[in-house]
Enzyme design. Sequence first.
Site, short mmCIF file in Angstrom:
data_model
loop_
_atom_site.label_atom_id
_atom_site.label_comp_id
_atom_site.label_asym_id
_atom_site.label_seq_id
_atom_site.Cartn_x
_atom_site.Cartn_y
_atom_site.Cartn_z
N GLU A 100 0.81 -1.22 0.00
CA GLU A 100 0.00 0.00 0.00
C GLU A 100 0.84 1.27 0.00
OE1 GLU A 100 -3.16 0.06 2.85
OE2 GLU A 100 -4.12 -1.71 2.04
N GLU A 139 -4.80 -8.89 0.95
CA GLU A 139 -5.37 -8.66 2.28
C GLU A 139 -6.86 -8.45 2.11
OE1 GLU A 139 -3.95 -5.37 4.64
OE2 GLU A 139 -1.84 -5.86 4.25
#
Length: 460
Positions: free
Chosen positions: A181, A371
């Site tokens: 991220e 995720e």
Amino acid sequence: MVKIELCQNLPLQHLLNKEAFGPNFHWGVAIAAAQNEGAWNTDGRGPSIWDQFARRQGKIKGSAKPFESVDFYHRYKDDLLLVKALGFSVFRFSVSWSRILPEGIGRVNKDGIAFYNRVIDECLHLGLIPYVTLYHWDLPQALQQDGGWASHQMLKWFTRFTQVCTDAFGDRVKHWIILNEPMGFTSLGYMLGKHAPGKTGLQQFFPAVHNALLCQAEGGRLVRASVSGAKIGTSFSCSEVVPYTNREEDVQAAKRIDLLLNRLFIEPLLGRGYPQEPGFTLMDKMHIHNKAWKYTERMQFNMDFIGLQNYFATTIRYNPIIPYIQASEVKAAVRKVPHTAMGWEINPDSFYRMLRRFWRYGGVKEIMVTESGAAFPDQLQAGRIADQDRIHYFQQYLHALLRAKKDGVNISGYLVWTLTDNFEWSEGYKARFGLVHVDVKTQLRTIKDSGYWFRDFLQA
Ligand code: NOJ
């Protein structure tokens, strides 16, 4: 026999069975070094930006510290046994940079390498496929002192770190995730000041984005050159952005946020250069500051897979008070739509649409959900952790995933965030995402009902 899970409060189309995802689908869990390991100064580890940040007053809820965390460093064998017992076949974890290079560069800490060797060997022994994330937000504090992600030296530092990791682990680790991220750590850490190292404004955000883009592609090239048979990816957060009304100013505000949340890191990776939206002055400034036009080629790399992580959908309205972005969120609670303990909107249809949207870019070969999960207040009932909300969440999200897969999106796996409750960054230990409950005082692990639900689903 195929076991079918039926949740009472769901319509029939939510019937799920593992076989529908195909025999080669990868099911796993993900954790991260700074959130799980603890042992912050054990066996020669150097401090990270999170160790430093946590010492600052008011930065982390409950003044929580990541120092001990959930002690994965000492309990990794037990935790890996849990992964196995719940029926997963992939274990994703990250390498703490300052555990293996305490000063960020220079001297290698052999004990740090030895720890990850133990984890990798234990995975292989249990038949779990290790996925290694190179950078999951815990920069060595020594490098932050020289500017961290905003420093022009970042690429050199990251290259060295990557080389040490591939040399040490590349014989056994074949699955690599370069960055986790990048929008998360550059914006929260270098613009909004909510995460380590707590910087605010644009001055450091612009170079941090640029350096992350360069490291993302260069890291990919380096792993490709160093590890034979490597499968290389990088993980992006993504969120469907919906305008609050169909008024033009809300629509434009939503486009600006969409650029930041969904386009800023993938488009340069795919060779399209920095994205732009007409009238988005923040991006005009970023283009100029980073001399974007000179770097199109260097930011491009042909990843084997794109990791996607979708935690919420967001609704955006025009807000002239917010500098440059001129947009703000209308929270899920205000709109009275279902949300998690983080206040994040639960919207499996938007997850489905985001999977399709990233696939439609064309240059993406494979998508892996690296995720997915949610925080809910766990209810302790007669020794059981009855987290029906989380089970319901997974059922809905897996159903959406299956729909996207059936529509032709090449999705290779799904990793649950996360195995155990852990240190949730600025939320401390209050926000719990685990399939396994952890009592942070005693470190006692208790499998939640959602963990058992997954076991039954996977072992059907
Ligand atoms: C994504 C991040 O990668 C992870 O570290 C974090 O805990 C989850 N989001 C939940 O916030």
